[in-house]
Design an enzyme around this catalytic site. Structure first.
Site, short mmCIF file in Angstrom:
data_model
loop_
_atom_site.label_atom_id
_atom_site.label_comp_id
_atom_site.label_asym_id
_atom_site.label_seq_id
_atom_site.Cartn_x
_atom_site.Cartn_y
_atom_site.Cartn_z
N GLY A 274 -7.52 -7.98 -3.59
CA GLY A 274 -8.94 -7.72 -3.86
C GLY A 274 -9.75 -9.00 -3.89
O GLY A 274 -10.61 -9.19 -4.75
N SER B 192 -14.29 -9.43 -3.37
CA SER B 192 -15.39 -8.86 -4.16
C SER B 192 -15.18 -9.14 -5.63
O SER B 192 -14.06 -9.38 -6.09
CB SER B 192 -15.41 -7.34 -3.90
OG SER B 192 -16.43 -6.71 -4.64
N GLY B 193 -16.28 -9.11 -6.39
CA GLY B 193 -16.23 -9.12 -7.85
C GLY B 193 -15.42 -10.27 -8.44
O GLY B 193 -15.49 -11.42 -7.99
N GLY C 243 -12.31 -10.75 -8.26
CA GLY C 243 -11.28 -11.24 -7.34
C GLY C 243 -11.83 -12.40 -6.53
O GLY C 243 -11.14 -13.42 -6.34
N ASN D 196 -5.21 -7.72 -8.61
CA ASN D 196 -6.58 -7.55 -9.08
C ASN D 196 -7.30 -6.36 -8.46
O ASN D 196 -8.19 -5.79 -9.07
CB ASN D 196 -7.33 -8.86 -8.78
CG ASN D 196 -8.83 -8.69 -8.78
OD1 ASN D 196 -9.46 -8.68 -9.84
ND2 ASN D 196 -9.42 -8.51 -7.60
N THR E 205 -3.48 3.92 -5.40
CA THR E 205 -4.00 2.61 -4.98
C THR E 205 -3.73 1.55 -6.06
O THR E 205 -3.13 0.51 -5.79
CB THR E 205 -5.54 2.69 -4.78
OG1 THR E 205 -5.80 3.72 -3.83
CG2 THR E 205 -6.11 1.37 -4.31
N SER F 67 -7.11 -2.63 -17.75
CA SER F 67 -8.48 -2.44 -18.27
C SER F 67 -8.40 -1.86 -19.66
O SER F 67 -7.45 -1.12 -19.99
CB SER F 67 -9.24 -1.47 -17.36
OG SER F 67 -10.46 -1.11 -17.96
N TYR G 212 -8.20 17.12 -12.87
CA TYR G 212 -8.64 15.77 -12.49
C TYR G 212 -9.91 15.42 -13.25
O TYR G 212 -10.83 16.22 -13.35
CB TYR G 212 -8.92 15.71 -10.98
CG TYR G 212 -9.50 14.37 -10.56
CD1 TYR G 212 -8.68 13.25 -10.42
CD2 TYR G 212 -10.89 14.21 -10.35
CE1 TYR G 212 -9.22 12.02 -10.08
CE2 TYR G 212 -11.43 12.98 -10.01
CZ TYR G 212 -10.58 11.89 -9.87
OH TYR G 212 -11.10 10.67 -9.54
N1 LIG Z 1 -15.70 -4.72 -13.51
C1 LIG Z 1 -15.25 -4.34 -14.69
O1 LIG Z 1 -16.02 -4.14 -15.64
C2 LIG Z 1 -13.77 -4.14 -14.93
C3 LIG Z 1 -13.34 -3.76 -16.22
C4 LIG Z 1 -11.99 -3.57 -16.43
C5 LIG Z 1 -11.08 -3.75 -15.40
N2 LIG Z 1 -11.53 -4.09 -14.15
C6 LIG Z 1 -10.55 -4.26 -13.08
O2 LIG Z 1 -10.80 -5.48 -12.41
C7 LIG Z 1 -10.32 -5.40 -11.07
C8 LIG Z 1 -11.33 -6.00 -10.11
O3 LIG Z 1 -12.48 -5.18 -10.14
P1 LIG Z 1 -13.97 -5.70 -9.82
O4 LIG Z 1 -14.77 -5.34 -11.01
O5 LIG Z 1 -13.97 -7.08 -9.32
O6 LIG Z 1 -14.36 -4.65 -8.67
P2 LIG Z 1 -14.81 -4.81 -7.15
O7 LIG Z 1 -15.90 -5.79 -7.01
O8 LIG Z 1 -15.08 -3.40 -6.70
O9 LIG Z 1 -13.50 -5.36 -6.47
C9 LIG Z 1 -12.40 -4.51 -6.27
C10 LIG Z 1 -11.56 -5.10 -5.16
O10 LIG Z 1 -10.47 -4.19 -4.91
C11 LIG Z 1 -10.40 -3.94 -3.52
N3 LIG Z 1 -9.82 -2.64 -3.21
C12 LIG Z 1 -10.26 -1.41 -3.56
N4 LIG Z 1 -9.48 -0.48 -3.00
C13 LIG Z 1 -8.52 -1.12 -2.28
C14 LIG Z 1 -7.45 -0.70 -1.47
N5 LIG Z 1 -7.21 0.60 -1.24
N6 LIG Z 1 -6.66 -1.64 -0.89
C15 LIG Z 1 -6.90 -2.94 -1.09
N7 LIG Z 1 -7.92 -3.42 -1.83
C16 LIG Z 1 -8.73 -2.51 -2.42
C17 LIG Z 1 -11.86 -3.97 -3.08
O11 LIG Z 1 -11.94 -4.05 -1.66
P3 LIG Z 1 -13.26 -3.46 -0.89
O12 LIG Z 1 -14.39 -4.36 -1.25
O13 LIG Z 1 -12.85 -3.52 0.53
O14 LIG Z 1 -13.45 -2.06 -1.40
C18 LIG Z 1 -12.31 -5.21 -3.82
O15 LIG Z 1 -11.90 -6.36 -3.15
C19 LIG Z 1 -9.96 -3.93 -10.82
O16 LIG Z 1 -8.57 -3.75 -10.89
C20 LIG Z 1 -10.63 -3.21 -11.99
O17 LIG Z 1 -9.97 -2.01 -12.33
C21 LIG Z 1 -12.85 -4.31 -13.90
#
Ligand SMILES: NC(=O)c1ccc[n+]([C@@H]2O[C@H](COP(=O)([O-])OP(=O)(O)OC[C@H]3O[C@@H](n4cnc5c(N)ncnc54)[C@H](OP(=O)(O)O)[C@@H]3O)[C@@H](O)[C@H]2O)c1
Length: 307
Positions: A39, A42-43, A45, A113, A134, A161, A183
């Site tokens: 990942g 984005s975000g 990552g 991530n 996933t 999380s 679900y």
């Molecule tokens: N943001 C929060 O508040 C928060 C809180 C708790 C935990 N988290 C955890 O933190 C982690 C990072 O999240 P983020 O907030 O940075 O979100 P994000 O910006 O949506 O980044 C998520 C990343 O995961 C990738 N991804 C999604 N589906 C995928 C797949 N099928 N195969 C490979 N890569 C995939 C996305 O790729 P694409 O861009 O191509 O979709 C993106 O690079 C996640 O595991 C999330 O559960 C986040």
């Protein structure tokens, strides 16, 4: 820096809610280290990619497609190898693992991530609910394929999380991994994040005595693309409130960077962290029998979908 970080102190590690990925890696020379990150585009990552690269690590940067990974690497600079890893496609995950093995570099850390959150309707891949498949199964296949490539003191970092607390009352619904018997967007997200945490715990047990470690974490609440499946009103509210109450990307990436590279984590394993300090997970998160059963079930699913 978010407003909240001004009121939250630091913990025993010397870091806290307001610490950034740059803060927790300050002064560390990571040259010679190789870190696999999912990942990366984005975000938090992408911020992890930027900061680990800035400190000198070679980051094997995985995204759904190599084009996305390449674009992220071009954006942040540093020593990187972009790779494709579509976590919901076992063939892509296996190809990624093979590519990593062929690079011939022991992995100092694997940061799992990537993730998806709260899909409004039931989606499935290979007969399993998509968030579970996933977020958990994809990473399970990736990490277990790479255990021999993990350096002697290599670290596996699972991005879970606080939402693991919202998993179904029974924890992992072993009789409903397809999602067809019920679900809920958030409970199923919580289940997938509980699975990330239990996987780290069970992996840590299996790695005991090897020097290799596994830990999990809650990164905080950060306004990222993760909200893409939420309703538009909630998304607007989040973007307005973000600077006040949510973590910045730098703050959000801190705990996973800390666990991946900080010297004080050497030898620490099987723990759950938040704000760069050890934290207490839900009772399901501490359920050893559930972790063991999840491992066995995940092995069977992995064998079935990679056959
Ligand atoms: N943001 C929060 O508040 C928060 C809180 C708790 C935990 N988290 C955890 O933190 C982690 C990072 O999240 P983020 O907030 O940075 O979100 P994000 O910006 O949506 O980044 C998520 C990343 O995961 C990738 N991804 C999604 N589906 C995928 C797949 N099928 N195969 C490979 N890569 C995939 C996305 O790729 P694409 O861009 O191509 O979709 C993106 O690079 C996640 O595991 C999330 O559960 C986040």
């Amino acid at each position: 820096m978010s407003l909240v970080s001004m009121f939250k102190g630091k913990g025993p590690s010397g870091f806290g809610y307001g610490s950034t990925a740059e803060d927790v890696t300050e002064g560390l020379d990571l040259s010679g280290r190789t870190i696999l990150l999912t990942g990366c585009n984005s975000g938090i990552g992408k911020e992890t990619l930027r900061v680990l690269g800035k400190r000198g690590a070679h980051v094997i940067a995985a995204a759904r497609t190599v084009e996305k990974a390449q674009a992220a690497c071009d954006d942040v600079g540093g020593q990187t190898t972009p790779v494709a890893c579509e976590l919901s496609e076992p063939a892509s995950v296996q190809a990624c693992a093979r590519q990593v093995i062929e690079l011939g570099r022991p992995l100092d850390a694997i940061v799992c991530n990537a993730g998806i959150m709260a899909l409004p309707k039931l989606n499935q891949k290979h007969g399993y609910e998509l968030q579970f498949f996933t977020n958990h199964i994809g990473h399970f296949i990736l990490v277990t394929s790479l255990l021999d490539t993990l350096a002697d003191n290599g670290r596996v970092v699972m991005v879970s999380s606080g939402a693991h607390n919202g998993a179904p009352p029974e924890g992992i619904q072993f009789d409903n991994l397809s999602g067809e018997r019920g679900y809920s967007p958030w409970a199923n997200y919580g289940q997938s994040k509980l699975a990330n945490l239990l996987f780290a715990n069970q992996l840590s047990k299996r790695l005991a005595g090897t020097g290799k470690t596994a830990n999990s974490l809650h990164p905080g609440v950060i306004h990222t693309n993760l909200t893409r499946s939420m309703n538009p009103i909630a998304r607007v509210a989040m973007s307005i409130g973000a600077p006040l109450v949510l973590k910045s990307a730098g703050e959000g990436a801190a705990t996973q960077c800390y666990l991946a590279v900080h010297p004080s984590i050497e030898g620490v394993s099987g723990k759950y962290f938040a704000d760069c300090n050890e934290s207490r997970s839900s009772s399901h998160g501490r359920d050893e029998a559930m972790a063991e059963r999840l491992w066995e079930v995940s092995e069977k699913i992995a064998a079935e979908v990679t056959a």
